[in-house]
Design an enzyme around this catalytic site. Structure first.
Site, PDB file in Angstrom:
ATOM      1  N   LYS A 193      32.952  -8.499  26.866  1.00  0.00           N
ATOM      2  CA  LYS A 193      32.389  -8.411  28.215  1.00  0.00           C
ATOM      3  C   LYS A 193      32.345  -9.831  28.780  1.00  0.00           C
ATOM      4  O   LYS A 193      31.294 -10.472  28.817  1.00  0.00           O
ATOM      5  CB  LYS A 193      30.998  -7.760  28.136  1.00  0.00           C
ATOM      6  CG  LYS A 193      30.530  -7.136  29.426  1.00  0.00           C
ATOM      7  CD  LYS A 193      29.278  -6.303  29.173  1.00  0.00           C
ATOM      8  CE  LYS A 193      28.478  -6.080  30.430  1.00  0.00           C
ATOM      9  NZ  LYS A 193      29.121  -5.277  31.449  1.00  0.00           N
TER      10      LYS A 193
HETATM   11  N1  PPE Z   1      32.588  -0.339  31.636  1.00  0.00           N
HETATM   12  C1  PPE Z   1      32.439  -1.475  32.338  1.00  0.00           C
HETATM   13  C2  PPE Z   1      33.643  -2.137  32.886  1.00  0.00           C
HETATM   14  C3  PPE Z   1      31.159  -1.985  32.530  1.00  0.00           C
HETATM   15  O1  PPE Z   1      31.005  -3.116  33.215  1.00  0.00           O
HETATM   16  C4  PPE Z   1      30.037  -1.313  32.015  1.00  0.00           C
HETATM   17  C5  PPE Z   1      28.656  -1.836  32.251  1.00  0.00           C
HETATM   18  C6  PPE Z   1      30.251  -0.115  31.285  1.00  0.00           C
HETATM   19  C7  PPE Z   1      31.533   0.330  31.113  1.00  0.00           C
HETATM   20  C8  PPE Z   1      29.118   0.629  30.647  1.00  0.00           C
HETATM   21  O2  PPE Z   1      28.577  -0.119  29.584  1.00  0.00           O
HETATM   22  P1  PPE Z   1      27.065   0.066  29.126  1.00  0.00           P
HETATM   23  O3  PPE Z   1      26.213  -0.606  30.142  1.00  0.00           O
HETATM   24  O4  PPE Z   1      27.007  -0.576  27.789  1.00  0.00           O
HETATM   25  O5  PPE Z   1      26.793   1.506  29.051  1.00  0.00           O
HETATM   26  N2  PPE Z   1      28.486  -2.508  33.470  1.00  0.00           N
HETATM   27  C9  PPE Z   1      27.361  -3.417  33.630  1.00  0.00           C
HETATM   28  C10 PPE Z   1      27.570  -4.371  34.786  1.00  0.00           C
HETATM   29  C11 PPE Z   1      27.298  -3.898  36.158  1.00  0.00           C
HETATM   30  C12 PPE Z   1      27.375  -5.039  37.153  1.00  0.00           C
HETATM   31  O6  PPE Z   1      27.642  -4.764  38.316  1.00  0.00           O
HETATM   32  O7  PPE Z   1      27.148  -6.205  36.831  1.00  0.00           O
HETATM   33  C13 PPE Z   1      26.045  -2.649  33.657  1.00  0.00           C
HETATM   34  O8  PPE Z   1      26.021  -1.454  33.859  1.00  0.00           O
HETATM   35  O9  PPE Z   1      25.024  -3.303  33.433  1.00  0.00           O
END
Ligand code: PPE
Length: 305
Positions: free
Chosen positions: A159
């Site tokens: 990430k």
């Molecule tokens: N895919 C991506 C590309 C992504 O950024 C997130 C989280 C997820 C899947 C889901 O991951 P999880 O939070 O572990 O379930 N995206 C984060 C960033 C949002 C932002 O705008 O900054 C979040 O949800 O916190």
């Protein structure tokens, strides 16, 4: 992002006033996108703020750093404590939490090995990420003209801040075209994920989500959703999806820490039943789980003390 800040931000081991949490313009990661970050949420519970799967998020931060060959100066346990301290100090009953580690000031050039690593943790109240109606009325999706980066270009498992250029391109394109969010396909044409959420569809009575090889982040919310779905007696499997699978599915939802469980009402103007029965049941159970209201998921909630 209109938000009311907390009073302090944790930077390299100290809480500093919000307005003084500044960095130099020659901060290395600002130039090269080499930061790693997390998004975490704390929810209000009768025992004070509870951070959802905090340790898992800090472990993923360490994994992102490892992929980047970045040495984090804090262990998972130390970061867990730092997040708790930051949330406690904010006095907020619930909030979104943004830990970030980045190469700081002092070196320029693409070699990151000599760079110092700085770590910061901020938190603030952040409402429904895809809008207040996301759970009930759903959001509209556009298949992006941008391709999801793949494992040998920008590893999706990390990430990193730089990875999100791809997400921002797709998000802005979708918003400008009048949609709420974008879905990205990978180089082979398979569905990967949204700009900040994982994708689930239901067909034939079971839930399907793209496998990680399709280029999705290994979402902690998606993992929670799969556990919840199975505990509700819903079959879930990872399988490749085409864009047509999305157009003709029985229902679709997306999930992430910020977006939680959000229903989808259309993909490329093909209307979907919304919210579908799986979405409604899973969103309700997830909303209880994150607040520590479901016994079997109590360990997911880490109180700040
Ligand atoms: N895919 C991506 C590309 C992504 O950024 C997130 C989280 C997820 C899947 C889901 O991951 P999880 O939070 O572990 O379930 N995206 C984060 C960033 C949002 C932002 O705008 O900054 C979040 O949800 O916190």
């Amino acid at each position: 992002m209109p938000f009311t800040p907390a009073e302090q931000i944790w930077m390299n081991g100290e809480l500093v006033p919000w307005d003084e949490a500044r960095i130099h313009v020659l901060t290395h990661s600002l130039h090269y996108g080499t930061g790693v970050f997390e998004g975490v949420r704390a929810y209000e519970t009768p025992d004070g703020p509870g951070v959802f799967r905090l340790t898992d998020h800090m472990e993923r931060l360490h994994q992102s750093a490892k992929i980047l060959m970045m040495e984090l100066p804090y262990s998972v346990e130390e970061l867990v404590e730092a997040v708790k301290l930051t949330v406690r100090a904010s006095g907020l009953p619930s909030c979104y939490i943004r830990p970030i580690a980045y190469y700081g000031y002092g070196e320029m050039g693409l070699n990151t090995l000599p760079c110092e690593v700085d770590v910061a943790i901020a938190c603030w109240p952040w409402g429904a990420y895809l809008g207040d109606d996301a759970v009930t009325k759903g959001v509209s999706m556009k298949i992006s003209s941008w391709t999801r980066h793949d494992h040998n270009t920008m590893p999706p498992a990390a990430k990193t801040t730089g990875n999100y250029v791809n997400s921002s391109l797709a998000k802005v394109e979708a918003l400008k075209a009048g949609y709420d969010e974008a879905i990205m396909l990978n180089n082979a044409g398979w569905v990967s994920e949204c700009t900040g959420e994982n994708i689930f569809v239901s067909r034939g009575g079971r839930l399907i989500t793209p496998p990680l090889v399709a280029g999705a982040l290994e979402g902690i919310t998606a993992d929670s959703v799969m556990t919840i779905a199975r505990d509700l007696g819903i079959e879930v499997r990872a399988d490749h999806l085409t864009r047509s699978d999305l157009y003709i599915c029985d229902e679709m939802f997306v999930c992430g820490t910020a977006a939680e469980v959000s229903a989808v009402n259309a993909v490329d103007d093909r209307t979907l039943p919304c919210p579908g029965p799986f979405t409604t049941a899973i969103a309700a159970e997830y909303a209880k789980a994150v607040r520590g209201q479901v016994d079997r998921y109590k360990d997911w909630v880490e109180h700040v003390g």
